[in-house]
Structures are given as structure tokens and as C-alpha cells.
Design a protein around this motif. Structure first.
Motif, PDB file in Angstrom:
ATOM      1  N   SER A  93      -6.497   7.196   0.067  1.00  0.00           N
ATOM      2  CA  SER A  93      -6.387   8.654  -0.068  1.00  0.00           C
ATOM      3  C   SER A  93      -7.291   9.348   0.942  1.00  0.00           C
ATOM      4  O   SER A  93      -8.396   8.884   1.235  1.00  0.00           O
ATOM      5  CB  SER A  93      -6.732   9.098  -1.493  1.00  0.00           C
ATOM      6  N   LYS A 104      -1.662  11.140 -11.740  1.00  0.00           N
ATOM      7  CA  LYS A 104      -2.793  10.501 -12.417  1.00  0.00           C
ATOM      8  C   LYS A 104      -2.900  10.952 -13.869  1.00  0.00           C
ATOM      9  O   LYS A 104      -3.361  10.192 -14.731  1.00  0.00           O
ATOM     10  CB  LYS A 104      -4.092  10.789 -11.672  1.00  0.00           C
ATOM     11  N   ASP A 138       3.336   0.575  -8.727  1.00  0.00           N
ATOM     12  CA  ASP A 138       3.120   2.027  -8.839  1.00  0.00           C
ATOM     13  C   ASP A 138       1.990   2.335  -9.807  1.00  0.00           C
ATOM     14  O   ASP A 138       1.131   3.180  -9.525  1.00  0.00           O
ATOM     15  CB  ASP A 138       4.396   2.715  -9.312  1.00  0.00           C
ATOM     16  N   TYR A 170      -5.772   5.831  -7.613  1.00  0.00           N
ATOM     17  CA  TYR A 170      -5.823   6.744  -6.465  1.00  0.00           C
ATOM     18  C   TYR A 170      -7.037   7.659  -6.585  1.00  0.00           C
ATOM     19  O   TYR A 170      -7.265   8.291  -7.622  1.00  0.00           O
ATOM     20  CB  TYR A 170      -4.532   7.569  -6.424  1.00  0.00           C
ATOM     21  N   ILE A 203      -1.343   1.632  -8.069  1.00  0.00           N
ATOM     22  CA  ILE A 203      -1.678   2.567  -6.990  1.00  0.00           C
ATOM     23  C   ILE A 203      -1.978   3.959  -7.525  1.00  0.00           C
ATOM     24  O   ILE A 203      -2.972   4.595  -7.149  1.00  0.00           O
ATOM     25  CB  ILE A 203      -0.531   2.618  -5.952  1.00  0.00           C
ATOM     26  N   LEU A 204      -1.151   4.452  -8.439  1.00  0.00           N
ATOM     27  CA  LEU A 204      -1.319   5.816  -8.945  1.00  0.00           C
ATOM     28  C   LEU A 204      -2.545   5.957  -9.835  1.00  0.00           C
ATOM     29  O   LEU A 204      -3.262   6.951  -9.775  1.00  0.00           O
ATOM     30  CB  LEU A 204      -0.063   6.248  -9.705  1.00  0.00           C
ATOM     31  N   SER A 216      -4.440   1.403  -2.761  1.00  0.00           N
ATOM     32  CA  SER A 216      -4.277   2.861  -2.675  1.00  0.00           C
ATOM     33  C   SER A 216      -5.267   3.408  -1.656  1.00  0.00           C
ATOM     34  O   SER A 216      -6.434   3.017  -1.627  1.00  0.00           O
ATOM     35  CB  SER A 216      -4.495   3.527  -4.042  1.00  0.00           C
ATOM     36  N   ASP A 271      -3.746   3.915   8.005  1.00  0.00           N
ATOM     37  CA  ASP A 271      -3.791   3.228   6.706  1.00  0.00           C
ATOM     38  C   ASP A 271      -4.163   1.755   6.890  1.00  0.00           C
ATOM     39  O   ASP A 271      -5.114   1.246   6.299  1.00  0.00           O
ATOM     40  CB  ASP A 271      -2.432   3.323   5.999  1.00  0.00           C
ATOM     41  N   ASP A 298       3.577   8.862  -4.416  1.00  0.00           N
ATOM     42  CA  ASP A 298       3.609   7.484  -3.929  1.00  0.00           C
ATOM     43  C   ASP A 298       4.469   6.641  -4.867  1.00  0.00           C
ATOM     44  O   ASP A 298       4.148   6.493  -6.045  1.00  0.00           O
ATOM     45  CB  ASP A 298       2.189   6.918  -3.855  1.00  0.00           C
ATOM     46  N   PRO A 301      -0.622  14.025  -6.557  1.00  0.00           N
ATOM     47  CA  PRO A 301      -1.467  12.916  -7.012  1.00  0.00           C
ATOM     48  C   PRO A 301      -2.207  13.215  -8.327  1.00  0.00           C
ATOM     49  O   PRO A 301      -2.433  12.306  -9.135  1.00  0.00           O
ATOM     50  CB  PRO A 301      -2.456  12.730  -5.862  1.00  0.00           C
ATOM     51  N   SER A 337       0.816  -1.212   0.000  1.00  0.00           N
ATOM     52  CA  SER A 337       0.000   0.000   0.000  1.00  0.00           C
ATOM     53  C   SER A 337       0.848   1.259   0.000  1.00  0.00           C
ATOM     54  O   SER A 337       1.978   1.269   0.518  1.00  0.00           O
ATOM     55  CB  SER A 337      -0.891  -0.027   1.253  1.00  0.00           C
ATOM     56  N   ASN A 338       0.286   2.321  -0.569  1.00  0.00           N
ATOM     57  CA  ASN A 338       0.891   3.627  -0.323  1.00  0.00           C
ATOM     58  C   ASN A 338       0.688   3.969   1.153  1.00  0.00           C
ATOM     59  O   ASN A 338      -0.136   3.351   1.836  1.00  0.00           O
ATOM     60  CB  ASN A 338       0.310   4.699  -1.251  1.00  0.00           C
TER      61      ASN A 338
END
Length: 378
Positions: free
Chosen positions: A224, A371, A303, A310, A306-307, A222, A103, A190, A367, A95-96
Motif C-alpha cells: 500500500s 477492511k 483476497d 492491507y 491481502i485485504l 499486500s 511493487d 484488490d 481499501p 500480490s495486489n
């Protein structure tokens, strides 16, 4: 299994004894009064003394603390992707990392609500130096990541940690949560540290490392927060790094950050469960011929997940537009939301310090920048 005693949580057979040692501790009273604000002390004490498993402690006590955190300091937690998970299959959640304890706590509460296996979760031993906090971590199925070691000691510790993670996933049918990098993300970027994956890979019993990562079912996660309750607290470290200075934490800084994360306003929160990495790992195995290249490729795949998944909030778009002096995303937030964010910026950051102002905005704006790499239009 004595080899893991220095880092493992309690076994269920040890839970009741551990609880009895701290049931009268002032910090336990504070925690339980927070979890159950209208319940007399003797009632929760009586129930605690009857607790004999980590699951019971988490579901009957910690879970209600999570609900109180959400009620008092947020506008709710939403989730997506949990339907991909099998109820009884262990996964390695990577996880980020935005908040010291929330978290993994929010993830476990969500897993519980969706009927999935909860995790055993990594936590830095620097965060649990006080005896009560270490006991609480062991009651809550945390295992310790040893920090601040010399290179040779670090290697020994990493091997032990990797074999413990393998023990949980492969032999004990227990999911594991670990952050994609050491420490929380301070600048909103992240990024998975390949060293974390190399450490996990030390526990492999497979000839090819990617066969092991496929076996332990890697799942990117992810999380946020619309507002980061510790945003201003991250500024001193960012400023030190910008000045090429070694950042030295204040005494009890970690505890203050932990408490600020719990009680500080977060507004909305979202957790997304990414796809279980299977075909992606097969492709890495087929296309990269060394373990180093495979690890780098796996870090990139994590990555990407997650990105791209997000959840962006109005605060992210507002910060992006302010930082880049544009109105590109103004259709994604209201004037009231922008005013509230600007008020927060005014209250928490010294406007006479251009670096602090820019860093604060970048923390929320990055972020969006990340994205944009995956989407043509936001």
C-alpha cells in the motif's frame, strides 16, 4: 530449456554480454546517474563491465536505485511478516498491484534486506517493447507475460508461462512474483482473478490441483502507498469504462505511467507478507470437489489475506469520510493531513466532473470499505 527463450530473463552466463550491449546507451547513463548521483560515469561503467550475474546487477546497481526512489519520492518503506519466510525456500508471491514496476522492485529490495531469495517477476511484454527496456527487464530477472493474443495463441502462451513458473519454483529454487490480476488496480478494489490461478495451475504435475498449489508455497502479499503517484492517470480508463467505451491507451502511455510512479510522491509505503497458504489449501481440497470450485475458493483465500492485512493510511480514511460525508475516522488523521489531501484532490481532478471526483475518492476509500468487512472496528 530453449522452449522458454521467448519469455525468460538472461541466464547468468549471458549477463555480461547483455550489459556490454547497453552500457553506453543514453538511458543506461540516465539510470546510473540516478542510482549514483555523485559517481563519475567511468566508475559505474567499469563496475558494470565486471558484472556477471543477475544477483550482482540487482544488489550492486538496482538496489541503490530503489534507495534513491525511496529517498526522493517517499517518507520510507516499512515491512511486516518477513519473519515467516525461510531464507532458502522459494515461494510464489501473489500480490495486489498498484504500480507497474515498484511493487515487485520494493518487494525484492525488502527480500534482499531480510536475507531471503529474491524473485523472478512477471511483466507484460507491452511494457518492454523498446529494446533497451527489454534488455533491462532481462537483466533484472523479469519474465514476459505475452499480451494482446488471440484465444488460441493465448492458450499456448499461458501453458508456456505456467510451465516456466513451475520450472522456477520446483526445479530452480527460485521464488516468483505475479500480480493477482492483469493490470494495476484502478479503483482501489484488490481482487484476485481466478484466471491467473488457472494459468498457474496449468503447470501442475499433481493429480489434484491443490496439491500443486501447496507444493509451490503460495504467499499473498499486500502493498500500500499513502499516495498513489499515478492516481489521476487512472481516471481516463475509469471514465471510459463507466461510459461503456473501449479504452485505448495513448502512445507511450505505459512509459509515462511507469516514470510517474517512480518519481511521483508516494509518502509512506508498506509491504506485508501474509501466511504461507497450507492449512487453507488443505481445507479447500477437503471441501471442494472440482478444480473450478477449488480455484474460486483459493482466490477468495488470497483476497482475504491481502485485504485484511492491507495497511491503511490517513489518506484512505480521509477519502472515506469525504466520500461518505461522515467524520467516522477523523481520529485517525490530522487537519493538516486532510488539508493536504484536499489540496491534491483540487489540483488533480476536475471538480466539475462528479464521476471523476467520486472515482478519485473511491480509489483511496475502497481499501477502508474492504477492511471493514474483516474488522468490526477500525
Amino acid at each position: 530449456m530453449k522452449r522458454f527463450d521467448a519469455i525468460r530473463p538472461f541466464y547468468d552466463t549471458e549477463i555480461n554480454e547483455g550489459i556490454l550491449k547497453i552500457v553506453d546507451h543514453p538511458m543506461m547513463k540516465a539510470l546510473m546517474n540516478f542510482c549514483f548521483p555523485k559517481v563519475e560515469d567511468e566508475v559505474w561503467k567499469d563496475q558494470l563491465k565486471k558484472t556477471h550475474s543477475i544477483r550482482d546487477f540487482q544488489c550492486n546497481f538496482i538496489y541503490f536505485g530503489v534507495k534513491q526512489v525511496l529517498e526522493k519520492s517517499s517518507e520510507g518503506l516499512t515491512t511486516s511478516g518477513f519473519e515467516k519466510l525461510d531464507n532458502n525456500t522459494p515461494y510464489l508471491y501473489i500480490s495486489n498491484h498498484r504500480d507497474i514496476v515498484l511493487d515487485t522492485t520494493f518487494l525484492n529490495a525488502s527480500l534482499f534486506e531480510h536475507g531471503k531469495l529474491m524473485t523472478s517477476s512477471a511483466i507484460g511484454d507491452n511494457l518492454v517493447k523498446k529494446p533497451f527496456l527489454r534488455m533491462l527487464a532481462k537483466l533484472n530477472r523479469n519474465f514476459l507475460v505475452q499480451r494482446g493474443l488471440a484465444p488460441r495463441e493465448l492458450l499456448v502462451s499461458s501453458k508456456l508461462l505456467s510451465h516456466y513458473i513451475a520450472q522456477l519454483l520446483v526445479h530452480e529454487n527460485r521464488s516468483v512474483w505475479i500480480a493477482q490480476r492483469e493490470g494495476r488496480t484502478k479503483d482501489g478494489n484488490d481482487e484476485t482473478n481466478p484466471a491467473v490461478l488457472k494459468m498457474i495451475g496449468m503447470g501442475s504435475d499433481e493429480q489434484n490441483l491443490m496439491d500443486y498449489f501447496r507444493k509451490i508455497k503460495v504467499v499473498p502479499v499486500s502493498i500500500s502507498y499513502e499516495y498513489d503517484p499515478t492516481d489521476a492517470l487512472k481516471m481516463p480508463q475509469l471514465m471510459a469504462e463507466n461510459n461503456n467505451e473501449i479504452y485505448i491507451k495513448e502512445k507511450n502511455e505505459d512509459i509515462m505511467t511507469l516514470l510517474s510512479g517512480i518519481i511521483g510522491q508516494k509518502k509512506r509505503i508498506h509491504i506485508h507478507i501474509g501466511d504461507i497458504l497450507e492449512t487453507e489449501i488443505d481445507d479447500i481440497k477437503a471441501n471442494y470437489d472440482t478444480s473450478n470450485k477449488q480455484i474460486q475458493a483459493l482466490a477468495q483465500v488470497i483476497d482475504d489475506s491481502i485485504l485484511s492485512s492491507y495497511k491503511l493510511w490517513p489518506t484512505n480514511y480521509i477519502a472515506y469520510d469525504i466520500l461518505h460525508k461522515t467524520s467516522r475516522h477523523q481520529h485517525l488523521y490530522t487537519e493538516n493531513e486532510k488539508s493536504l489531501f484536499e489540496r491534491r484532490l483540487e489540483m488533480r481532478i476536475d471538480h466539475c466532473n462528479p464521476f471523476a471526483l467520486q472515482s478519485f475518492l473511491a480509489m483511496y476509500a475502497n481499501p477502508v470499505v474492504n477492511k471493514l468487512k474483516y474488522e468490526n472496528v477500525i
